[in-house]
Design a protein around this motif. Structure first.
Motif, PDB file in Angstrom:
ATOM      1  N   LEU A 132      -4.526  14.199   0.544  1.00 52.59           N
ATOM      2  CA  LEU A 132      -5.499  13.266   0.878  1.00 52.59           C
ATOM      3  C   LEU A 132      -6.719  13.992   1.094  1.00 52.59           C
ATOM      4  N   PRO A 133      -7.529  13.528   1.001  1.00 55.46           N
ATOM      5  CA  PRO A 133      -9.561  14.003   0.971  1.00 55.46           C
ATOM      6  C   PRO A 133     -10.036  14.154   1.304  1.00 55.46           C
ATOM      7  N   TYR A 134      -9.479  14.492   2.537  1.00 64.31           N
ATOM      8  CA  TYR A 134     -10.679  15.728   3.035  1.00 64.31           C
ATOM      9  C   TYR A 134      -9.963  16.949   4.593  1.00 64.31           C
ATOM     10  N   LEU A 135     -10.370  17.884   4.833  1.00 66.03           N
ATOM     11  CA  LEU A 135     -10.322  18.519   5.721  1.00 66.03           C
ATOM     12  C   LEU A 135     -10.313  18.433   7.507  1.00 66.03           C
ATOM     13  N   VAL A 136      -9.606  19.064   7.977  1.00 66.05           N
ATOM     14  CA  VAL A 136     -10.154  19.126   9.791  1.00 66.05           C
ATOM     15  C   VAL A 136      -9.897  20.208   9.936  1.00 66.05           C
ATOM     16  N   PRO A 137     -10.859  20.503  11.148  1.00 65.33           N
ATOM     17  CA  PRO A 137     -10.874  22.066  11.734  1.00 65.33           C
ATOM     18  C   PRO A 137      -9.896  21.975  12.272  1.00 65.33           C
ATOM     19  N   ILE A 138      -8.821  22.935  12.823  1.00 64.49           N
ATOM     20  CA  ILE A 138      -8.479  23.208  12.911  1.00 64.49           C
ATOM     21  C   ILE A 138      -8.119  23.187  14.781  1.00 64.49           C
ATOM     22  N   SER A 139      -9.241  22.752  14.859  1.00 67.41           N
ATOM     23  CA  SER A 139      -9.404  22.956  16.529  1.00 67.41           C
ATOM     24  C   SER A 139      -9.037  20.880  16.618  1.00 67.41           C
ATOM     25  N   TRP A 140      -9.683  20.358  15.866  1.00 63.13           N
ATOM     26  CA  TRP A 140      -9.538  18.674  15.753  1.00 63.13           C
ATOM     27  C   TRP A 140      -8.451  17.958  15.510  1.00 63.13           C
ATOM     28  N   GLN A 141      -7.272  19.041  14.897  1.00 62.85           N
ATOM     29  CA  GLN A 141      -5.957  18.787  14.260  1.00 62.85           C
ATOM     30  C   GLN A 141      -5.561  18.398  15.421  1.00 62.85           C
ATOM     31  N   SER A 142      -5.170  18.944  16.799  1.00 59.63           N
ATOM     32  CA  SER A 142      -4.329  19.007  18.254  1.00 59.63           C
ATOM     33  C   SER A 142      -4.131  17.380  18.366  1.00 59.63           C
ATOM     34  N   THR A 143      -1.970  17.066  18.367  1.00 60.46           N
ATOM     35  CA  THR A 143      -1.842  16.052  18.235  1.00 60.46           C
ATOM     36  C   THR A 143      -1.594  16.126  20.008  1.00 60.46           C
ATOM     37  N   ASP A 144      -2.499  16.473  20.715  1.00 67.62           N
ATOM     38  CA  ASP A 144      -2.983  16.248  22.218  1.00 67.62           C
ATOM     39  C   ASP A 144      -3.755  15.488  22.692  1.00 67.62           C
ATOM     40  N   LEU A 145      -4.616  15.426  21.145  1.00 65.58           N
ATOM     41  CA  LEU A 145      -5.840  14.252  21.127  1.00 65.58           C
ATOM     42  C   LEU A 145      -5.472  13.739  20.309  1.00 65.58           C
ATOM     43  N   GLU A 146      -6.535  12.377  20.505  1.00 67.20           N
ATOM     44  CA  GLU A 146      -7.098  11.346  19.483  1.00 67.20           C
ATOM     45  C   GLU A 146      -7.502  11.879  18.054  1.00 67.20           C
ATOM     46  N   PRO A 147      -7.103  11.791  16.745  1.00 67.07           N
ATOM     47  CA  PRO A 147      -6.632  10.801  16.117  1.00 67.07           C
ATOM     48  C   PRO A 147      -4.932  11.242  15.879  1.00 67.07           C
ATOM     49  N   GLY A 148      -4.749  12.917  16.213  1.00 66.71           N
ATOM     50  CA  GLY A 148      -3.518  13.387  15.804  1.00 66.71           C
ATOM     51  C   GLY A 148      -2.735  12.621  16.475  1.00 66.71           C
ATOM     52  N   ALA A 149      -2.594  12.493  17.739  1.00 64.24           N
ATOM     53  CA  ALA A 149      -1.379  11.836  18.214  1.00 64.24           C
ATOM     54  C   ALA A 149      -1.251  11.004  18.038  1.00 64.24           C
ATOM     55  N   GLY A 150      -1.901   9.282  17.503  1.00 62.37           N
ATOM     56  CA  GLY A 150      -1.701   8.644  16.888  1.00 62.37           C
ATOM     57  C   GLY A 150      -1.026   8.584  15.659  1.00 62.37           C
ATOM     58  N   LEU A 151      -1.672   9.196  14.249  1.00 58.25           N
ATOM     59  CA  LEU A 151      -0.921   9.050  12.872  1.00 58.25           C
ATOM     60  C   LEU A 151       0.340   9.674  13.115  1.00 58.25           C
ATOM     61  N   TYR A 152       0.365  11.117  14.061  1.00 59.92           N
ATOM     62  CA  TYR A 152       2.222  11.832  14.167  1.00 59.92           C
ATOM     63  C   TYR A 152       2.945  10.354  14.762  1.00 59.92           C
ATOM     64  N   ARG A 153       2.114   8.856  15.625  1.00 56.95           N
ATOM     65  CA  ARG A 153       3.329   8.334  16.583  1.00 56.95           C
ATOM     66  C   ARG A 153       3.371   7.599  14.919  1.00 56.95           C
ATOM     67  N   LEU A 154       2.349   7.237  13.847  1.00 58.01           N
ATOM     68  CA  LEU A 154       2.785   6.517  13.241  1.00 58.01           C
ATOM     69  C   LEU A 154       3.674   7.125  12.200  1.00 58.01           C
ATOM     70  N   VAL A 155       3.729   8.800  11.742  1.00 54.12           N
ATOM     71  CA  VAL A 155       5.004   9.428  11.095  1.00 54.12           C
ATOM     72  C   VAL A 155       6.193   8.482  11.121  1.00 54.12           C
ATOM     73  N   ALA A 156       6.322   8.998  13.253  1.00 54.20           N
ATOM     74  CA  ALA A 156       7.443   9.408  13.394  1.00 54.20           C
ATOM     75  C   ALA A 156       8.554   7.781  13.270  1.00 54.20           C
ATOM     76  N   GLU A 157       7.623   6.812  13.496  1.00 58.11           N
ATOM     77  CA  GLU A 157       7.297   4.472  13.737  1.00 58.11           C
ATOM     78  C   GLU A 157       7.750   4.686  12.095  1.00 58.11           C
ATOM     79  N   LEU A 158       7.660   5.491  10.880  1.00 59.37           N
ATOM     80  CA  LEU A 158       8.001   4.921   9.511  1.00 59.37           C
ATOM     81  C   LEU A 158       9.374   5.925   9.668  1.00 59.37           C
ATOM     82  N   GLU A 159       9.428   6.589   9.910  1.00 59.53           N
ATOM     83  CA  GLU A 159      11.457   7.093   9.469  1.00 59.53           C
ATOM     84  C   GLU A 159      12.299   6.283  10.500  1.00 59.53           C
TER      85      GLU A 159
END
Ligand SMILES: [Zn+2]
Length: 502
Positions: free
Chosen positions: A200-227
């Motif tokens: 994937l094409p870009y790095l994200v500061p770890i403070s903003w990677q939290s899955t308690d926040l968007e867009p992390g939360a939504g991205l990981y919802r999608l990852v789970a739904e695809l399974e």
């Protein structure tokens, strides 16, 4: 007949820019992970805590595996793993694997971002040595950290790689269980599954990677739904954006019954990650403005402590948990009902123990990071409490792990209490304040040396969370790191500058 499965683990997250390396002794001690365990003790010690190996062992017991426990070890993030540590630990894993006899499968608990003094891809090298022993037909499954920098070699050598879906990582054990369940299915079907992955094409500061926040939360919802349907496993690895080698960065990966299904799942994650780029944003404060904003909120009468994350000294990302910028900012404004931890300084802890509870002492605290604008802080403190540093961390991140922080103390200067310890662990559990007599719920300001994991136990009591950038070795922004070997074309920040184009 029961499946014979070898289980092992070797975890390190390497910040190649960090101040200190991971030696063999750091792995033995464990620093925030459980201490090194081998053979039957491995199965015993990991029970009931939040680790990939714990979930795998739970599944293995349910599924009736005949388990061959090899060796499990993890050290707190730091600069490179020394050659000596890597060779000694992987050597013992391989030796025990050879002695385990005929196997039906192998389960490994890995981090995915290990860089050693003598090789870039620690996990790829370990997988290659394991593959050499078991041959091409025995399935190898691994659970990995969301911060894994997944290499092509790892994807090629393992039959399945399964990543965490939460940051704070409250699902480590659950991920181990998912990877182990996939291994059982592979041993039953005796068919390889198709894999697909994309960088994937870009790095994200770890403070903003939290899955308690968007867009992390939504991205990981999608990852789970695809399974579902034919898709066995989908993972999004955000990567650890402080390891200077060409495979550093995020990866999407999927496993399915057919190559098409795996490819389609990966493409969905790639599109979502690309679309999320502009949404990775948030306020960031320097030490003084962070403390000022926290004091303003307290004066406004917020209920619950304001939590300030000293993200650039996060020992969970390779810092040494001893910079002094946040402490200086608290003392400078005369903060009241404030607490900061962990300040890791074995010398200061020993001085406090020598002086005894109630003593007033002059000491020089922390500041050994070598980072410009950080220096030891000389101050007069009261020794409020002494402790031996042994505690159980019951919050959702450590999940009941036993920590040994060495001789520790609560030191007070004015209205600021400082948790001083002799060993590193990331401040991600309220018990890490309580064990020296500080009640975090009653504080007005709490400074935590953590980027995101603290959220698991502190968000429920926090009136606000502020990300602060006091000088420290783990730059908040990957764009501020002196990269030399990153893959050209990687964006160093969401919508930010691209590496290798100047
Ligand atoms: Zn992680």
């Amino acid at each position: 007949m029961a499946y014979r499965v070898a289980l092992g683990g070797f975890l390190h997250e390497t910040n190649t820019f960090g101040p200190s390396k991971a030696e063999y002794a750091d792995f033995v001690q464990g620093g925030g992970y459980m201490p090194l365990a081998r053979g039957p003790a491995l199965l015993e010690n990991c029970r009931g805590i939040n680790l990939g190996i714990s979930g795998a062992v739970d599944h293995g017991q349910e599924a009736g595996w005949d388990m061959a426990p090899l060796l499990w070890t993890g050290a707190i993030p730091s600069a490179h793993v020394t050659r000596e540590a890597f060779e000694r630990i992987s050597g013992e894993i391989i030796e025990r694997l050879r002695e385990a006899g005929t196997l039906d499968g192998v389960f490994l608990d890995l981090h995915g971002a290990m860089v050693c003094e003598h090789l870039d891809d620690g996990e790829g090298e370990l997988l290659s040595r394991v593959r050499d022993v078991v041959g091409p037909d025995v399935p190898i499954a691994a659970s990995l950290d969301l911060h894994g920098n997944i290499t092509a070699r790892m994807v090629e050598l393992a039959d399945i790689l399964v990543g965490f879906r939460t940051y704070p990582h409250v699902d480590m054990a659950e991920t181990g269980s998912r990877a182990a369940q996939a291994l059982t299915r592979m041993m039953q079907s005796r068919r390889p599954i198709a894999k697909a992955y994309r960088r994937l094409p870009y790095l994200v500061p770890i403070s903003w990677q939290s899955t308690d926040l968007e867009p992390g939360a939504g991205l990981y919802r999608l990852v789970a739904e695809l399974e579902r349907d034919d898709v066995v496993s989908t993972s999004l690895f955000m990567g650890f954006p402080a390891a200077d080698f060409p495979d550093c960065g995020p990866v999407a990966i999927a496993y399915a019954g057919t190559a098409d299904a795996a490819q389609t799942a990966v493409e969905r994650v790639v599109r979502a990650y690309e679309q999320a780029e502009g949404a990775f944003v948030g306020p960031v404060y320097d030490a003084e403005s962070g403390v000022a904003e926290a004091m303003r909120l307290v004066r406004e009468g917020v209920s619950g402590p304001v939590v300030l994350a000293d993200t650039q000294d996060n020992p969970g990302a390779g810092g040494d948990s001893n910079t002094t910028g946040m402490l200086r900012a608290l003392v400078a404004v005369g903060a009241e009902e404030a607490a900061i931890g962990l300040m890791v300084d074995p010398h200061a802890a020993a001085q406090a123990h020598q002086a005894g509870e109630g003593a007033e002492i002059f000491l020089s605290l922390g500041g050994q990071s070598g980072v410009p604008d950080d220096a030891p802080y000389t101050l007069r403190v009261t020794v409020e409490t002494l402790a031996d540093g042994k505690l159980t961390a019951p919050g959702p991140f450590y999940g009941g792990a036993r920590l040994d922080l060495g001789p520790s103390a609560c030191l007070r200067v004015g209205g600021v209490r400082i948790v001083v310890t002799s060993r590193k662990a990331q401040m991600a559990d309220r018990e890490m304040f309580r064990f020296v007599g500080i009640s975090p719920e009653e504080a007005s300001l709490l400074v935590v040396k953590s980027s995101t994991h603290f959220r698991a136990d502190f968000a429920p009591i926090a009136s606000a969370i502020l990300i602060c950038t006091a000088p420290g070795p783990m730059a908040f922004s990957p764009a501020d790191l002196p990269w030399r070997r990153l893959a050209p074309g990687m964006r160093l920040f969401p919508l930010g500058e691209t590496y290798g184009t100047q």
